[in-house]
Design a protein around this motif. Structure first.
Motif, mmCIF file in Angstrom:
data_model
loop_
_atom_site.group_PDB
_atom_site.id
_atom_site.type_symbol
_atom_site.label_atom_id
_atom_site.label_comp_id
_atom_site.label_asym_id
_atom_site.label_seq_id
_atom_site.Cartn_x
_atom_site.Cartn_y
_atom_site.Cartn_z
ATOM 1 N N LYS A 5 72.727 -29.404 54.433
ATOM 2 C CA LYS A 5 73.378 -30.507 53.728
ATOM 3 C C LYS A 5 72.589 -31.015 52.522
ATOM 4 N N PRO A 35 77.505 -35.135 47.643
ATOM 5 C CA PRO A 35 78.121 -36.292 48.286
ATOM 6 C C PRO A 35 77.631 -37.571 47.609
ATOM 7 N N PRO A 36 78.433 -38.635 47.526
ATOM 8 C CA PRO A 36 79.747 -38.755 48.180
ATOM 9 C C PRO A 36 80.906 -38.202 47.378
ATOM 10 N N GLU A 51 86.846 -34.068 57.690
ATOM 11 C CA GLU A 51 87.563 -35.061 56.906
ATOM 12 C C GLU A 51 88.979 -34.549 56.652
ATOM 13 N N HIS A 92 80.503 -31.759 51.908
ATOM 14 C CA HIS A 92 79.389 -30.860 52.196
ATOM 15 C C HIS A 92 79.935 -29.442 52.270
#
Length: 884
Positions: free
Chosen positions: A359, A383-384, A331, A388
């Protein structure tokens, strides 16, 4: 008993009758390919020879290695066996069989080629290429009989014996057939691979060619032309002309010799474009005939005609290489590192491990850690709202740097709260020193071991699907909690902090004379203790000569069998069982897709045999390390004066108190997998029985959502009355598509193993210190990394990329590898230095290197790419440099 003495090429025959080479040739000839005419002396002829002459048992008994300069040698064994074959007379009926075979093939006095074909060669897993012999241009029956005897004996050459010992093939199962063919007087000959054997690329056909017979190319004495053909159009994409200085030809008296090639022929290709195209078409057809398995084909052109001389599977062919691989962060604004926990996951991870453990379980445990620090709500660590923490890029594990957004709750902004409180900070530090280790040792560790014991009591075969999944999930969470929640992280933090304080003090006041590694080597460690324990098993074997001889003679693949069956093996087997009970949970990678040491003991057994060949005295090594440490401490005490001396002693005392805890805590990490894996395999077996998966191990290549659907289908079927099951599930409860999806993911993981992940993505974070200016001045032949274990050593590099390469470790070499985990420790007694791609001052490799007193430089990023196996290196563990 009626023996089938000879088999015509093209007739049906089994591998046991005609060996690997003969089996391939009979299939080629039977399919109509252009194979030189001939026959095969079946393995029955060989067996009759060694049985009737009485050397059958003698040959096997003589095939025992000797220890020569710290390594196993089969040279003397091969000489003994060759003498047996040379001195043993052939019986009349065996001679008649050989004469008949020669007369059949050598009609019209044609020269013949005689090639051995053992039952253990040219197999999909073991090629044994070059292990047996070929004799070309045989012109009379006497020479033919002699060639057959040499072919039989070649199955017992030193290199064939060593190869079988390494891969675990029992000598008692060896039998040799002999291929007899009309000699092809080759104008040009060579070898063709229907896939690139170096890269695994299936779209490339590789051709090596030179003038004359192919003996020179196969034996490596001729520099051939190399052509790379496109698989589709069969045109040469790349051509490299070899020197072709000599060519091998037949002589008028029989046999072959090398002659010089005319200068004007050396600089032109040995094959024309049309010949290359014809070779490519034949290669396509041969590969298709062998069910699409990529082939290694020997061929020859004689008077314009193409002949096929052999075809075998390409062994150890890499997976198809991945293309357009990018190493992008997951990201915007993300910075990833291959550090800390990730150092224990050197290879691409499995699907279930990434989804369930990285995760979910690790993310949850990390989040609870942040909540305890008081700056985050738990929801903000998942998350969100949060990234992670551990993620993957191209299957490789990375740790994301930074923190998630802090809690959005209003905080006090009064000046009283804003002012730093030095006393409070010091109290927090003191509390950390006083409580971190006890919380790990007396809270986190017992809790972790207790959870493992609780699930250990569940019988996988008797458990329900729900219980199996609950155990898998709980054990993953337990291991994650043991890492983050007052477990390994506690021990790691104090180890890192106290060692760093000592190192900084030495850098500031030591005038470049000292490093922390000089004072922290030789301390107690489970890794060192494990090798001492394994050395004790070796000693138990060595003290019983008959047992020692039996173990040395056998391949490591059969070591357990030897200990179980030998009358003197009880004591050593008990000692080995004790070793596995205490240390067998050690993992080669934190990914639970891979078995632990006890479940997959071959590498440990190889190390055990290495300790028999080259004994390692761990107690003596530790005494020597202690002497070196005391000498360094005395030198430092003389160097530091006044208050500096007391500051040195204080930092040394604190570092030595906390330093060993890191490895002690890490020693238990992954123990949960010894219970998780049987539960997962049982669940995988039920999914395979239902048709969802092809094999139980494929369960590791489903994610949790897919696994949930698969389990629900089984549970739903179980709840239905038997009379209704077929109506609801006419094809069974298996979910379509998952089986092939798991296979695709497994194959993708294998292909990704050939990638070299960067240490940082996309690069150093802007808030981290940039590389020192001096790095730019480092010579091209010098690699710079972290100086983690002191000393300087020069030696030969031994590049080990994965546990599958452990058997290639050579004593007295510098171990070069991506990273090390606890199960890699078994290689350290054979190493004189260590170099890794990833890792730092507190990586497992650095700590164990100090314990063994070997210089080490870690974190070179691309060491396994830059350094060639066998290359001479100088490792400077004081400066962090590796000179090539």
């Amino acid at each position: 008993m009626t023996l089938r003495n000879t088999i015509r090429l093209g007739d049906r025959a089994t591998l046991g009758q005609v060996g690997g080479k003969g089996h391939s040739l009979t299939r080629l000839a039977g399919a109509g390919f252009a194979v030189p005419d001939g026959c095969i002396l079946a393995t029955d002829v060989y067996r009759r020879f060694i049985r009737d002459t009485g050397i059958e048992r003698s040959v096997v008994d003589a095939a025992k290695p000797e220890i020569v300069r710290g390594t196993l040698s089969f040279d003397a064994a091969a000489r003994r066996i060759r003498e047996m074959f040379d001195s043993t007379s052939l019986s009349g009926d065996v001679v008649d069989t050989l004469r008949d075979a020669y007369a059949d093939v050598a009609a019209d006095a044609a020269p013949v080629a005689v090639r051995s074909s053992a039952t253990t060669e040219d197999l999909p897993d073991f090629s044994f290429a070059g292990q047996q012999e070929s004799y070309l241009n045989v012109l009379n029956v006497e020479a033919f009989v002699a060639a057959v005897r040499k072919c039989w004996a070649s199955a017992w050459s030193a290199r064939a014996l060593a190869y079988r010992h390494r891969v675990g093939v029992d000598n008692a199962n060896v039998a040799v057939a002999v291929v007899v063919q009309r000699m092809v007087e080759a104008d040009v000959s060579g070898v063709l691979f229907t896939a690139n054997p170096a890269t695994g690329t299936r779209s490339e056909i590789i051709v090596n060619a030179s003038y004359g017979l192919g003996e020179g190319i196969v034996g490596g004495t001729v520099g051939p032309d190399e052509f790379m053909l496109g698989r589709e159009n069969l045109a040469a994409r790349d051509t490299h002309l070899g020197d072709k200085a000599q060519m091998v030809v037949g002589t008028g008296n029989g046999g072959t010799r090398a002659i010089d090639v005319d200068a004007n022929r050396r600089n032109v290709p040995s094959l024309s474009a049309s010949q290359l195209a014809e070779l490519g078409r034949q290669a396509h057809a041969v590969e298709e005939h062998f069910d699409g398995v990529p082939q290694d084909i020997e061929w020859a052109f004689a008077s314009g005609k193409l002949w096929l001389l052999q075809s075998r599977p390409i062994t150890n062919l890499p997976p198809e290489p991945l293309v357009d691989v990018r190493w992008d962060p997951p990201e915007p604004g993300a910075y990833l590192q291959r550090s800390q926990w990730v150092e224990h996951v050197p290879e691409p991870v499995s699907t279930l491990f990434e989804d369930l453990h990285m995760k979910r379980s690790l993310q949850e445990a990390w989040g609870r850690n942040l909540v305890r620090r008081g700056n985050h709500d738990y929801e903000d660590t998942q998350p969100p709202a949060s990234f992670h923490l551990t993620t993957t890029v191209n299957g490789f594990a990375y740790r994301q740097v930074g923190e998630p957004p802090r809690t959005g709750q209003p905080r006090s902004t009064s000046s009283k709260r804003a002012r730093p409180n030095r006393l409070a900070a010091r109290l927090r530090t003191l509390r950390m020193y006083l409580t971190f280790v006890p919380r790990w040792r007396f809270v986190a560790l017992p809790r972790y071991l207790g959870e493992i014991r609780a699930w250990q009591g569940l019988d996988p075969k008797a458990a329900t699907v729900e219980q199996l999944w609950a155990g898998i999930r709980a054990l993953s969470k337990a291991d994650a909690r043991y890492w983050y929640n007052a477990g390994v992280w506690n021990a790691f933090a104090l180890t890192r902090g106290t060692e760093l304080q000592l190192q900084k003090f030495l850098e500031e006041h030591g005038d470049g004379l000292f490093t922390s590694g000089q004072f922290l080597s030789g301390l107690a460690s489970p890794a060192f203790d494990a090798q001492t324990r394994l050395a004790a098993v070796a000693k138990a074997i060595r003290n019983r000569k008959a047992l020692f001889d039996a173990v040395i003679a056998a391949s490591p693949h059969r070591l357990l069998e030897i200990l179980d069956r030998h009358p003197d093996g009880d004591h050593a087997r008990t000692a080995l069982d004790g070793y596995f009970a205490e240390y067998g949970h050690q993992v080669f990678t934190m990914d639970f897709v891979e078995p632990a040491e006890a479940e997959s003991p071959l590498n440990t057994l190889r190390s055990l045999q290495s300790l028999l060949v080259a004994p390692y005295d761990g107690d003596a090594a530790r005494r020597q390390l202690r002497q070196r440490r005391r000498k360094a401490i005395r030198a430092a005490s003389r160097h530091f004066q006044g208050t500096l001396r007391w500051r040195f002693w204080w930092r040394l005392w604190v570092a030595r108190r906390y330093y060993p805890n890191r490895e002690r805590a890490m020693f238990e990490l992954g123990r949960a997998w010894t219970v998780l894996r049987p539960l997962a395999r049982e669940l995988g077996r039920r999914l395979a029985d239902a048709g969802t998966l092809h094999a139980p191990e494929d369960i590791f290549f489903l994610n949790t959502e897919e696994l949930g659907r698969a389990m629900r289908s089984i549970v739903a079927l179980r709840r239905l009355p038997k009379s209704h099951r077929h109506a609801h599930y006419p094809k069974g409860p298996g979910l379509p598509g998952y089986a092939d999806l798991a296979v695709e993911r497994r194959e993708l993981r294998e292909a990704r193993k050939r990638l070299k992940p960067p240490a940082l993505i996309p690069g150093p974070p802007p808030w981290s210190p940039l590389p020192a200016d001096g790095d730019a001045e480092t010579p091209d032949n010098v690699l710079r990394g972290s100086a983690v274990s002191p000393g300087r050593v020069t030696g030969e590099a031994c590049v080990i990329l994965s546990p599958g390469d452990f058997d290639r470790m050579r004593p007295g070499t510098i171990l070069v590898c991506p990273a090390t985990t606890p199960a890699w420790t078994q290689l350290f007694p054979q190493a004189i230095g260590l170099v890794t791609d990833i890792g730092g001052i507190l990586a497992h490799g650095s700590i164990v290197a100090r314990e063994y007193g070997i210089p080490a430089v870690l974190g070179l990023a691309n060491a396994t790419e830059r350094i060639r196996d066998g290359q001479t290196l100088t490792v400077d563990g004081d400066k962090g440099l590796v000179e090539l």
